[in-house]
Design a protein around this motif. Structure first.
Motif, PDB file in Angstrom:
ATOM      1  N   PHE A   5       0.810  -1.214   0.000  1.00 47.77           N
ATOM      2  CA  PHE A   5       0.000   0.000   0.000  1.00 47.77           C
ATOM      3  C   PHE A   5       0.849   1.273   0.000  1.00 47.77           C
ATOM      4  N   SER A   6       2.161   1.126  -0.021  1.00 53.76           N
ATOM      5  CA  SER A   6       3.057   2.274   0.017  1.00 53.76           C
ATOM      6  C   SER A   6       3.208   2.875  -1.385  1.00 53.76           C
ATOM      7  N   LEU A   7       3.330   4.190  -1.453  1.00 48.45           N
ATOM      8  CA  LEU A   7       3.417   4.882  -2.738  1.00 48.45           C
ATOM      9  C   LEU A   7       4.699   4.615  -3.500  1.00 48.45           C
ATOM     10  N   ASP A   8       5.689   3.960  -2.888  1.00 48.18           N
ATOM     11  CA  ASP A   8       6.888   3.596  -3.637  1.00 48.18           C
ATOM     12  C   ASP A   8       6.681   2.306  -4.430  1.00 48.18           C
ATOM     13  N   ASN A   9       5.605   1.589  -4.182  1.00 46.67           N
ATOM     14  CA  ASN A   9       5.313   0.345  -4.891  1.00 46.67           C
ATOM     15  C   ASN A   9       5.133   0.626  -6.385  1.00 46.67           C
ATOM     16  N   GLY A  10       5.715  -0.248  -7.224  1.00 46.70           N
ATOM     17  CA  GLY A  10       5.595  -0.113  -8.671  1.00 46.70           C
ATOM     18  C   GLY A  10       6.615   0.807  -9.296  1.00 46.70           C
ATOM     19  N   ARG A  11       7.546   1.312  -8.536  1.00 46.68           N
ATOM     20  CA  ARG A  11       8.573   2.222  -9.060  1.00 46.68           C
ATOM     21  C   ARG A  11       9.930   1.527  -9.206  1.00 46.68           C
ATOM     22  N   GLU A  12       9.965   0.230  -8.914  1.00 51.85           N
ATOM     23  CA  GLU A  12      11.171  -0.597  -9.005  1.00 51.85           C
ATOM     24  C   GLU A  12      12.284  -0.139  -8.067  1.00 51.85           C
ATOM     25  N   LYS A  13      11.908   0.628  -7.064  1.00 57.95           N
ATOM     26  CA  LYS A  13      12.796   0.998  -5.962  1.00 57.95           C
ATOM     27  C   LYS A  13      11.894   1.197  -4.766  1.00 57.95           C
ATOM     28  N   ARG A  14      12.470   1.003  -3.593  1.00 60.42           N
ATOM     29  CA  ARG A  14      11.649   1.087  -2.393  1.00 60.42           C
ATOM     30  C   ARG A  14      12.432   1.772  -1.283  1.00 60.42           C
ATOM     31  N   PHE A  15      11.677   2.313  -0.346  1.00 58.96           N
ATOM     32  CA  PHE A  15      12.299   2.929   0.818  1.00 58.96           C
ATOM     33  C   PHE A  15      12.767   1.842   1.776  1.00 58.96           C
ATOM     34  N   LEU A  16      13.835   2.133   2.476  1.00 59.62           N
ATOM     35  CA  LEU A  16      14.402   1.250   3.486  1.00 59.62           C
ATOM     36  C   LEU A  16      14.878   2.132   4.629  1.00 59.62           C
ATOM     37  N   THR A  17      14.672   1.681   5.852  1.00 56.48           N
ATOM     38  CA  THR A  17      15.168   2.436   7.005  1.00 56.48           C
ATOM     39  C   THR A  17      16.505   1.875   7.453  1.00 56.48           C
ATOM     40  N   ARG A  18      17.453   2.751   7.555  1.00 56.08           N
ATOM     41  CA  ARG A  18      18.747   2.426   8.158  1.00 56.08           C
ATOM     42  C   ARG A  18      18.766   3.183   9.484  1.00 56.08           C
ATOM     43  N   SER A  19      19.721   2.903  10.313  1.00 55.65           N
ATOM     44  CA  SER A  19      19.774   3.629  11.581  1.00 55.65           C
ATOM     45  C   SER A  19      21.202   3.751  12.071  1.00 55.65           C
ATOM     46  N   ARG A  20      21.386   4.691  12.945  1.00 58.35           N
ATOM     47  CA  ARG A  20      22.663   4.825  13.657  1.00 58.35           C
ATOM     48  C   ARG A  20      22.342   5.185  15.096  1.00 58.35           C
ATOM     49  N   VAL A  21      23.145   4.708  15.994  1.00 60.82           N
ATOM     50  CA  VAL A  21      22.937   4.968  17.424  1.00 60.82           C
ATOM     51  C   VAL A  21      23.438   6.378  17.733  1.00 60.82           C
ATOM     52  N   PHE A  22      22.602   7.137  18.442  1.00 61.14           N
ATOM     53  CA  PHE A  22      23.012   8.463  18.876  1.00 61.14           C
ATOM     54  C   PHE A  22      24.163   8.350  19.864  1.00 61.14           C
ATOM     55  N   THR A  23      25.045   9.339  19.857  1.00 59.49           N
ATOM     56  CA  THR A  23      26.105   9.393  20.858  1.00 59.49           C
ATOM     57  C   THR A  23      25.480   9.790  22.198  1.00 59.49           C
ATOM     58  N   GLU A  24      26.216   9.623  23.272  1.00 65.15           N
ATOM     59  CA  GLU A  24      25.709  10.020  24.585  1.00 65.15           C
ATOM     60  C   GLU A  24      25.378  11.504  24.633  1.00 65.15           C
ATOM     61  N   ASP A  25      26.230  12.335  24.036  1.00 71.50           N
ATOM     62  CA  ASP A  25      25.972  13.778  24.017  1.00 71.50           C
ATOM     63  C   ASP A  25      24.716  14.102  23.218  1.00 71.50           C
ATOM     64  N   GLU A  26      24.513  13.393  22.090  1.00 72.11           N
ATOM     65  CA  GLU A  26      23.316  13.635  21.294  1.00 72.11           C
ATOM     66  C   GLU A  26      22.070  13.240  22.076  1.00 72.11           C
ATOM     67  N   LEU A  27      22.130  12.109  22.771  1.00 74.68           N
ATOM     68  CA  LEU A  27      20.975  11.679  23.585  1.00 74.68           C
ATOM     69  C   LEU A  27      20.661  12.715  24.653  1.00 74.68           C
ATOM     70  N   LYS A  28      21.695  13.274  25.278  1.00 79.20           N
ATOM     71  CA  LYS A  28      21.469  14.306  26.293  1.00 79.20           C
ATOM     72  C   LYS A  28      20.767  15.508  25.670  1.00 79.20           C
ATOM     73  N   SER A  29      21.189  15.898  24.455  1.00 78.93           N
ATOM     74  CA  SER A  29      20.577  17.056  23.821  1.00 78.93           C
ATOM     75  C   SER A  29      19.123  16.772  23.406  1.00 78.93           C
ATOM     76  N   LEU A  30      18.803  15.498  23.177  1.00 81.73           N
ATOM     77  CA  LEU A  30      17.432  15.112  22.839  1.00 81.73           C
ATOM     78  C   LEU A  30      16.549  14.981  24.086  1.00 81.73           C
ATOM     79  N   GLY A  31      17.189  14.931  25.240  1.00 79.72           N
ATOM     80  CA  GLY A  31      16.437  14.808  26.484  1.00 79.72           C
ATOM     81  C   GLY A  31      16.087  13.372  26.846  1.00 79.72           C
ATOM     82  N   ASP A  32      16.730  12.405  26.195  1.00 79.93           N
ATOM     83  CA  ASP A  32      16.471  10.974  26.499  1.00 79.93           C
ATOM     84  C   ASP A  32      17.446  10.454  27.532  1.00 79.93           C
TER      85      ASP A  32
END
Length: 121
Positions: A94-121
Motif C-alpha cells: 500500500f506504500s506509494l513507492d510500490n511499482g517504481r522498481e525501488k523502495r524505501f528502506l530504514t537504516r539507523s545509527r545509534v546516537f552518541t551520549e551527548d546527542e541523547l542528552k541534547s534530545l532529552g532521552d
C-alpha cells in the motif's frame, strides 16, 4: 551543549524518490512500519488516506513530509536516528513507492551520549 540532531534524516536517493512521489501525490506522509507483511519498511501514504494514531510519535520531517512511528516502537528505537534510504525492489503493497522498481528502506545509527542528552532521552 551539542546541536540537537534530527531523529530522522534521508539520503539523497530517498529525497529524490520523495520528490518523484510528490509530483504524483503532493501531500504525503511516512509511517515507520513495525513489521508483519512489509517488514520494517517506512511506508509512504497519501496524507488523507492514513489516520495518524493519537499515540504515534512524529519523528520529524523530510523536505516537508512528516515521518511518524508508533509510540511502542519509538520506545525501542529512541536511541537511534532513523535514516530513510532507497534500494532496488518493490515497495510495500500500500506504500506509494510500490511499482517504481525501488523502495524505501530504514537504516539507523545509534546516537552518541551527548546527542541523547541534547534530545532529552
Amino acid at each position: 551543549m551539542p546541536e540537537t540532531p534530527p531523529r530522522v534524516s534521508a539520503t539523497p536517493a530517498a529525497r529524490d524518490l520523495i520528490a518523484e512521489i510528490c509530483r504524483d501525490v503532493p501531500d504525503i506522509l511516512f509511517h515507520q512500519s513495525g513489521g508483519c507483511c512489509d517488514g520494517s519498511s517506512p511506508m509512504c501514504y497519501p496524507a488523507d488516506d492514513f489516520k495518524v494514531g493519537e499515540r504515534d510519535v512524529k519523528l520529524g520531517t523530510i523536505d516537508g513530509v512528516p515521518v511518524y512511528i508508533s509510540a511502542s516502537q519509538f520506545e525501542v528505537w529512541k536511541h537511534t536516528q532513523l535514516i530513510l534510504d532507497v534500494v532496488p525492489g518493490r515497495g510495500g503493497m500500500f506504500s506509494l513507492d510500490n511499482g517504481r522498481e525501488k523502495r524505501f528502506l530504514t537504516r539507523s545509527r545509534v546516537f552518541t551520549e551527548d546527542e541523547l542528552k541534547s534530545l532529552g532521552d
